[in-house]
Enzyme design. Structure first.
Site, PDB file in Angstrom:
ATOM      1  N   LYS A  13      13.133  89.524  74.814  1.00 34.68           N
ATOM      2  CA  LYS A  13      13.767  88.723  73.747  1.00 34.68           C
ATOM      3  C   LYS A  13      15.189  88.327  74.156  1.00 34.68           C
ATOM      4  CE  LYS A  13      13.479  92.162  70.808  1.00 34.68           C
ATOM      5  NZ  LYS A  13      12.924  93.209  71.689  1.00 34.68           N
ATOM      6  N   ARG A  88      14.072  93.801  61.620  1.00 32.17           N
ATOM      7  CA  ARG A  88      13.269  94.810  62.303  1.00 32.17           C
ATOM      8  C   ARG A  88      12.524  95.705  61.317  1.00 32.17           C
ATOM      9  NH1 ARG A  88      16.404  95.363  67.390  1.00 32.17           N
ATOM     10  NH2 ARG A  88      15.214  96.685  68.762  1.00 32.17           N
ATOM     11  N   ARG A 127      16.111  98.226  83.921  1.00 30.31           N
ATOM     12  CA  ARG A 127      17.144  97.319  83.401  1.00 30.31           C
ATOM     13  C   ARG A 127      18.543  97.840  83.728  1.00 30.31           C
ATOM     14  NH1 ARG A 127      17.069  95.533  77.280  1.00 30.31           N
ATOM     15  NH2 ARG A 127      16.990  97.771  76.897  1.00 30.31           N
ATOM     16  N   ARG A 160      21.701 101.457  80.138  1.00 31.55           N
ATOM     17  CA  ARG A 160      21.888 101.825  78.727  1.00 31.55           C
ATOM     18  C   ARG A 160      21.397 103.249  78.495  1.00 31.55           C
ATOM     19  NH1 ARG A 160      19.600  96.789  75.200  1.00 31.55           N
ATOM     20  NH2 ARG A 160      18.730  98.532  74.040  1.00 31.55           N
ATOM     21  N   ARG A 171      11.608 104.704  71.142  1.00 41.55           N
ATOM     22  CA  ARG A 171      11.855 103.351  70.618  1.00 41.55           C
ATOM     23  C   ARG A 171      10.539 102.607  70.407  1.00 41.55           C
ATOM     24  NH1 ARG A 171      15.578 101.262  75.060  1.00 41.55           N
ATOM     25  NH2 ARG A 171      15.429  99.239  74.050  1.00 41.55           N
TER      26      ARG A 171
HETATM   27  P1  AP5 Z   1      15.318  92.248  77.704  1.00 43.57           P
HETATM   28  O1  AP5 Z   1      15.401  90.772  77.651  1.00 43.57           O
HETATM   29  O2  AP5 Z   1      16.571  93.041  77.706  1.00 43.57           O
HETATM   30  O3  AP5 Z   1      14.304  92.765  76.587  1.00 43.57           O
HETATM   31  P2  AP5 Z   1      14.510  92.865  75.019  1.00 43.57           P
HETATM   32  O4  AP5 Z   1      13.210  92.451  74.398  1.00 43.57           O
HETATM   33  O5  AP5 Z   1      15.735  92.147  74.586  1.00 43.57           O
HETATM   34  O6  AP5 Z   1      14.634  94.433  74.907  1.00 43.57           O
HETATM   35  P3  AP5 Z   1      15.745  95.389  74.274  1.00 43.57           P
HETATM   36  O7  AP5 Z   1      15.451  96.762  74.852  1.00 43.57           O
HETATM   37  O8  AP5 Z   1      17.118  94.877  74.454  1.00 43.57           O
HETATM   38  O9  AP5 Z   1      15.331  95.325  72.831  1.00 43.57           O
HETATM   39  P4  AP5 Z   1      15.514  96.365  71.768  1.00 43.57           P
HETATM   40  O10 AP5 Z   1      14.976  95.561  70.701  1.00 43.57           O
HETATM   41  O11 AP5 Z   1      14.921  97.691  71.912  1.00 43.57           O
HETATM   42  O12 AP5 Z   1      17.072  96.729  71.908  1.00 43.57           O
HETATM   43  P5  AP5 Z   1      18.299  96.184  71.104  1.00 43.57           P
HETATM   44  O13 AP5 Z   1      19.423  96.089  72.054  1.00 43.57           O
HETATM   45  O14 AP5 Z   1      17.935  95.001  70.282  1.00 43.57           O
HETATM   46  O15 AP5 Z   1      14.458  92.619  79.018  1.00 43.57           O
HETATM   47  C1  AP5 Z   1      14.284  93.947  79.424  1.00 43.57           C
HETATM   48  C2  AP5 Z   1      14.355  94.036  80.960  1.00 43.57           C
HETATM   49  O16 AP5 Z   1      13.276  93.293  81.535  1.00 43.57           O
HETATM   50  C3  AP5 Z   1      15.615  93.446  81.576  1.00 43.57           C
HETATM   51  O17 AP5 Z   1      15.959  94.244  82.669  1.00 43.57           O
HETATM   52  C4  AP5 Z   1      15.215  92.046  82.038  1.00 43.57           C
HETATM   53  O18 AP5 Z   1      15.980  91.651  83.144  1.00 43.57           O
HETATM   54  C5  AP5 Z   1      13.746  92.249  82.375  1.00 43.57           C
HETATM   55  N1  AP5 Z   1      12.904  91.100  82.044  1.00 43.57           N
HETATM   56  C6  AP5 Z   1      12.913  90.397  80.877  1.00 43.57           C
HETATM   57  N2  AP5 Z   1      11.954  89.448  80.896  1.00 43.57           N
HETATM   58  C7  AP5 Z   1      11.324  89.577  82.115  1.00 43.57           C
HETATM   59  C8  AP5 Z   1      10.225  88.877  82.726  1.00 43.57           C
HETATM   60  N3  AP5 Z   1       9.591  87.877  82.103  1.00 43.57           N
HETATM   61  N4  AP5 Z   1       9.837  89.277  83.955  1.00 43.57           N
HETATM   62  C9  AP5 Z   1      10.468  90.291  84.571  1.00 43.57           C
HETATM   63  N5  AP5 Z   1      11.505  90.980  84.067  1.00 43.57           N
HETATM   64  C10 AP5 Z   1      11.928  90.630  82.832  1.00 43.57           C
HETATM   65  O19 AP5 Z   1      18.537  97.389  70.068  1.00 43.57           O
HETATM   66  C11 AP5 Z   1      19.061  98.629  70.491  1.00 43.57           C
HETATM   67  C12 AP5 Z   1      19.186  99.562  69.321  1.00 43.57           C
HETATM   68  O20 AP5 Z   1      20.073  99.010  68.315  1.00 43.57           O
HETATM   69  C13 AP5 Z   1      17.899  99.865  68.538  1.00 43.57           C
HETATM   70  O21 AP5 Z   1      17.137 100.877  69.158  1.00 43.57           O
HETATM   71  C14 AP5 Z   1      18.490 100.310  67.189  1.00 43.57           C
HETATM   72  O22 AP5 Z   1      19.019 101.603  67.250  1.00 43.57           O
HETATM   73  C15 AP5 Z   1      19.628  99.338  66.996  1.00 43.57           C
HETATM   74  N6  AP5 Z   1      19.191  98.115  66.301  1.00 43.57           N
HETATM   75  C16 AP5 Z   1      19.074  96.877  66.856  1.00 43.57           C
HETATM   76  N7  AP5 Z   1      18.633  95.996  65.943  1.00 43.57           N
HETATM   77  C17 AP5 Z   1      18.459  96.703  64.795  1.00 43.57           C
HETATM   78  C18 AP5 Z   1      17.996  96.335  63.497  1.00 43.57           C
HETATM   79  N8  AP5 Z   1      17.637  95.072  63.197  1.00 43.57           N
HETATM   80  N9  AP5 Z   1      17.922  97.312  62.561  1.00 43.57           N
HETATM   81  C19 AP5 Z   1      18.292  98.570  62.827  1.00 43.57           C
HETATM   82  N10 AP5 Z   1      18.731  98.984  64.036  1.00 43.57           N
HETATM   83  C20 AP5 Z   1      18.814  98.047  65.010  1.00 43.57           C
END
Ligand code: AP5
Length: 219
Positions: A13, A88, A127, A160, A171
């Site tokens: 995403k 979420r 990552r 991270r 997660r």
């Molecule tokens: P990446 O693009 O970083 O994936 P992502 O879907 O954004 O994954 P995240 O882990 O960032 O999502 P998340 O939802 O768990 O974490 P967030 O920071 O939002 O890609 C991942 C890796 O793959 C990278 O290394 C990239 O280079 C590689 N990649 C991507 N696409 C690729 C492809 N097509 N081919 C090859 N490689 C690829 O949230 C973190 C924390 O914040 C949560 O756990 C929670 O505690 C809190 N939080 C966030 N939002 C909320 C909410 N709405 N409510 C409550 N708590 C929240």
């Protein structure tokens, strides 16, 4: 253009929201990045959220809703936004609908990034992120030009805390328990569009652009 990017952790995403937002000058509102900024700046919200995020749990709805509505209100220029990681929970989705209706705003589409568990685990464990500009890399799939350094800022990349194997597994459980229900929630509204996110970045990006063309979403 107003989009929601939905999907499990590691589905891509953030990577695609960042690409599209740079290309089309729309705002990329990533809940995780905004929360991590609060943690770095030691704001009251950051202090409250730090342990929760490091454990891979969700921050309470009321805190996240307030934070994200303030971010949406600051979007300038009317070009729109991509919500990455928000909503979420069903509670967040209901609150977002109410907030958008009150501002006479409408979501164009919800993109559901569908990725298999083995791909997710490989992506998250490899990552690396830039602590300055939040750009994502992957040690094998998307490596930086100089090992360990951000192409843009030149600073050392970090892993991270929530990308450790135990926390990744947790997660994923949280995703299935709290967030997966949003797939049906947005399907019922007929806003949901699945994208196969198991493919490489260029292919996913091409699929997203085709989808926007088909939906006549102007970027
Ligand atoms: P990446 O693009 O970083 O994936 P992502 O879907 O954004 O994954 P995240 O882990 O960032 O999502 P998340 O939802 O768990 O974490 P967030 O920071 O939002 O890609 C991942 C890796 O793959 C990278 O290394 C990239 O280079 C590689 N990649 C991507 N696409 C690729 C492809 N097509 N081919 C090859 N490689 C690829 O949230 C973190 C924390 O914040 C949560 O756990 C929670 O505690 C809190 N939080 C966030 N939002 C909320 C909410 N709405 N409510 C409550 N708590 C929240």
């Amino acid at each position: 253009m107003k989009l929601i990017f939905l999907g499990p952790p590691g589905a891509g995403k953030g990577t695609h929201a960042e690409n599209l937002s740079k290309q089309y000058q729309v705002s990329h509102l990533a809940t995780g990045d905004i929360l991590r900024r609060h943690i770095r700046e030691k704001t009251p919200l950051g202090i409250q959220a730090k342990d929760t995020i490091e454990r891979g749990e969700l921050v309470p709805d009321t805190l996240v809703n307030q934070m994200m509505f303030a971010e949406i209100q600051q979007v300038k220029g009317g070009k729109g936004f991509i919500l990455d990681g928000f909503p979420r929970t069903i509670g967040q989705a209901d609150a977002l609908s109410e907030f958008l209706e009150s501002g006479k705003m409408k979501i164009d589409a919800v993109v559901n990034f569908v990725a298999s568990e083995s791909v997710i685990i490989d992506r998250l464990s490899g990552r690396r992120v830039c602590p300055q500009c939040n750009r994502n890399y992957h040690i094998h799939n998307i490596p930086p030009k100089k090992e360990g350094l951000c192409d843009r800022c030149g600073v050392a990349l970090i892993q991270r805390k929530d990308d450790q194997p135990e926390t990744i597994r947790h997660r994923l459980e949280v995703y299935h328990k709290e967030t997966a229900a949003l797939v049906d929630y947005y399907k019922k509204k007929k806003w949901l569009h699945d994208v196969n996110a198991d493919r490489e970045v260029g292919e996913v990006l091409a699929a997203l652009k085709l989808l926007f063309e088909r939906l006549k979403i102007s970027l």
